[in-house]
Design a protein around this motif. Structure first.
Motif, PDB file in Angstrom:
ATOM      1  N   LEU A  70      13.860  43.165  -3.725  1.00 41.50           N
ATOM      2  CA  LEU A  70      13.096  43.019  -4.967  1.00 41.50           C
ATOM      3  C   LEU A  70      13.977  42.908  -6.204  1.00 41.50           C
ATOM      4  N   GLN A  71      15.006  43.738  -6.297  1.00 43.42           N
ATOM      5  CA  GLN A  71      15.874  43.706  -7.477  1.00 43.42           C
ATOM      6  C   GLN A  71      16.565  42.354  -7.603  1.00 43.42           C
ATOM      7  N   MET A  72      17.076  41.853  -6.487  1.00 47.27           N
ATOM      8  CA  MET A  72      17.737  40.554  -6.516  1.00 47.27           C
ATOM      9  C   MET A  72      16.752  39.446  -6.878  1.00 47.27           C
ATOM     10  N   LEU A  73      15.534  39.516  -6.331  1.00 49.75           N
ATOM     11  CA  LEU A  73      14.530  38.496  -6.603  1.00 49.75           C
ATOM     12  C   LEU A  73      14.135  38.483  -8.072  1.00 49.75           C
ATOM     13  N   ARG A  74      14.015  39.646  -8.682  1.00 51.01           N
ATOM     14  CA  ARG A  74      13.638  39.697 -10.106  1.00 51.01           C
ATOM     15  C   ARG A  74      14.716  39.061 -10.975  1.00 51.01           C
ATOM     16  N   ARG A  75      15.971  39.275 -10.616  1.00 55.21           N
ATOM     17  CA  ARG A  75      17.054  38.616 -11.367  1.00 55.21           C
ATOM     18  C   ARG A  75      17.000  37.110 -11.161  1.00 55.21           C
ATOM     19  N   LEU A  76      16.705  36.699  -9.932  1.00 49.14           N
ATOM     20  CA  LEU A  76      16.661  35.269  -9.609  1.00 49.14           C
ATOM     21  C   LEU A  76      15.509  34.565 -10.319  1.00 49.14           C
ATOM     22  N   LEU A  77      14.370  35.234 -10.429  1.00 46.43           N
ATOM     23  CA  LEU A  77      13.175  34.602 -10.993  1.00 46.43           C
ATOM     24  C   LEU A  77      13.200  34.558 -12.507  1.00 46.43           C
ATOM     25  N   LEU A 114      10.488  31.007  -0.702  1.00 46.16           N
ATOM     26  CA  LEU A 114       9.106  30.997  -1.167  1.00 46.16           C
ATOM     27  C   LEU A 114       8.994  31.417  -2.631  1.00 46.16           C
ATOM     28  N   CYS A 115       9.775  32.413  -3.032  1.00 46.94           N
ATOM     29  CA  CYS A 115       9.719  32.868  -4.425  1.00 46.94           C
ATOM     30  C   CYS A 115      10.309  31.827  -5.382  1.00 46.94           C
ATOM     31  N   VAL A 116      11.387  31.174  -4.979  1.00 47.38           N
ATOM     32  CA  VAL A 116      11.962  30.114  -5.811  1.00 47.38           C
ATOM     33  C   VAL A 116      10.988  28.945  -5.926  1.00 47.38           C
ATOM     34  N   ASN A 117      10.335  28.608  -4.820  1.00 50.55           N
ATOM     35  CA  ASN A 117       9.337  27.533  -4.859  1.00 50.55           C
ATOM     36  C   ASN A 117       8.182  27.895  -5.789  1.00 50.55           C
TER      37      ASN A 117
END
Length: 512
Positions: free
Chosen positions: A220-227, A258-261
């Motif tokens: 989750l932490q990495m995804l929030r930075r990525l998004l 999926l999150c990047v898409n």
């Protein structure tokens, strides 16, 4: 009773017992007769309709196709046939085949309820379309895996020679930066071929029983930075989620793609929701939704409130290199990778999207009854592993054979190169010293790598073995999982990865 009256009575008795609906309207559109089947089709008691006008009982019917057919039959005295989709006052829907015929009293309407047949035809058409789509993706996958195999061989030669050249042109010397750029480009290309292999379900996987909630929470932490700050990422886990068997790195790939898409589908500020849930599909549900299979599943869903997709786009989203993004803003491999990973791990994926409303991807993995284990990140050696042992290297591609030989010699090993299984067997018989390890391509002329290893075992019973290939050949890999006791190194690999694998096998137990 007159003959005419008798015939009318008998005719009414026959129509009363027909399975088809029978209705008679006079020239003023008044109901004169309805049989019992027509009552079922109308979902209203016959007594409520008899003596009442058609338009009165079905408000708004004047704007429908069936009204026009009845009007023309009353006026022109010509028969008509049609298929009439109908929405009942209670909101239910039905489909009826109608035969509208002129009679002296007005019109005779015969109706056949084909709702179930039409629903079955629609399900069959959907199944056939999904089969065509699956066959198309399977064909593309076979092509992609073949391309990736050849490309990985080429990349292996490029990466190997770059690393050899960097030994002579260290950091700070003119030309070193150029070599770094070549290596970076080759590594990016290798990442693309890895995605192709994932789509084709030919990447190496190491399935483990894991807690999907823990795997998602670790990201989750990495995804929030990525998004980025404009995207709200919501996580809604099922508190009693079942375990799944999957390669933990595959979860990272699926969720990231999926999150990047989803992020790219949101024009400014938006929301992405990730959720998990235990789901059970019974046989009745799966009969109505043929893309699902009966059983117990763990669902992972990613939803966004972005632009959504038209059906024509949604039908192609899993094709490699298909993208609706501007040039330079995506390879078109992200969702193809997701599709391949899900299928390789025995799951299936469902997509729902509406233009302007957003998109939801739901992935279903088989629920596993075993106890979940915490995934451990792979250990990466900080320095190149070296040795002094004698290695027999078998590779029919001359350029690959040369670069592998040079790389292993730089690591201190004594290398016996062989361009074919026949040469390898001859070397094994003639060489006077010990041969500690066989490093062989899987696909060779004359015989496969494992077949060669079996033949060599008769000559050198203590020979350790490593196999290598540009993709996961079925000879040693099944559904992406390497057979027990087999050591495999997928091309392309760096010298550090090669050295680490060789050292680990030499220091490990001897396979029986």
């Amino acid at each position: 009773m007159t003959n005419v009256t008798c015939r009318e009575v008998k005719l009414a008795e026959v129509m009363d017992n027909l399975l088809e609906g029978c209705q008679i309207l006079d020239f003023n559109w008044t109901y004169l007769y309805l049989n019992e089947a027509a009552q079922g089709h109308n979902r209203r008691p016959n007594a409520e309709l008899l003596g009442r006008r058609y338009q009165e009982m079905w408000p708004g019917v004047e704007q429908t196709e069936v009204y026009e057919h009845i009007r023309r039959c009353l006026e022109d005295r010509t028969p008509h046939a049609m298929e009439n989709p109908f929405v009942f006052p209670d909101g239910g829907q039905g489909v009826f085949e109608l035969r509208i015929s002129p009679i002296p009293e007005g019109v005779f309407i015969m109706s056949v309820d084909v709702t179930q047949r039409k629903a079955a035809e629609a399900r069959l058409a959907q199944s056939e379309e999904r089969l065509r789509q699956a066959e198309k993706l399977e064909s593309i996958g076979r092509l992609a895996s073949g391309v990736a195999h050849d490309f990985n061989n080429i990349l292996g030669v490029i990466l190997g020679h770059v690393e050899l050249a960097m030994d002579h042109i260290p950091e700070g010397v003119p030309g070193n930066q150029d070599l770094l750029e070549i290596r970076l480009a080759a590594q990016r290309s290798a990442a693309l071929t890895k995605q192709l292999l994932a789509f084709a379900r030919r990447q190496i996987i190491e399935p483990k029983i894991i807690d999907l909630n823990q795997a998602v929470e670790a990201m989750l932490q990495m995804l929030r930075r990525l998004l980025g700050e404009d995207i709200d990422l919501l996580w809604r886990p099922d508190s009693d989620l079942g375990a799944v068997m999957i390669d933990p790195s595959n979860v990272d790939q699926v969720l990231t793609n999926l999150c990047v898409n989803a992020r790219d589908a949101i024009t400014s500020h938006g929301r992405i929701t990730v959720e998990s849930q235990n789901v059970v599909f019974d046989s009745q549900y799966c009969q109505e939704h043929s893309e699902f299979k009966p059983g117990s599943y763990v669902m992972l869903a990613v939803s966004d409130d972005g632009c959504g997709m038209e059906k024509a786009v949604a039908d192609r989203i899993f094709e490699p290199f298909f993208t609706t993004k501007e040039q330079g803003h995506g390879t078109g491999l992200g969702l193809a990778t997701v599709y391949g990973i899900v299928r390789q791990n025995g799951g299936f994926i469902h997509v729902y999207s509406e233009p302007g409303r957003g998109t939801t991807f739901k992935i279903y993995f088989n629920r596993h009854l075993g106890e979940a284990v915490a995934p451990q990140p792979p250990a990466i050696p900080e320095v190149e592993c070296r040795g002094l042992e004698t290695l027999l290297v078998v590779e029919d591609e001359a350029s690959i054979l040369r670069v592998v030989k040079s790389s292993l010699e730089r690591l201190g090993y004594h290398v016996l190169p062989a361009a074919s299984p026949r040469d390898a067997l001859d070397l094994a018989r003639r060489y006077p010293g010990d041969i500690h390890l066989l490093f062989s391509d899987v696909v060779l002329p004359e015989m496969t790598g494992p077949e060669l290893a079996k033949a060599l075992h008769q000559i050198r019973p203590n020979l350790r073995k490593i196999f290598s290939s540009g993709y996961t050949a079925n000879v040693i890999v099944h559904r992406g999982v390497v057979d027990p006791g087999v050591h495999f190194l997928q091309k392309p690999y760096s010298r550090r990865e090669l050295g680490a694998k060789v050292r680990a096998v030499l220091d490990g137990p001897l396979e029986t």
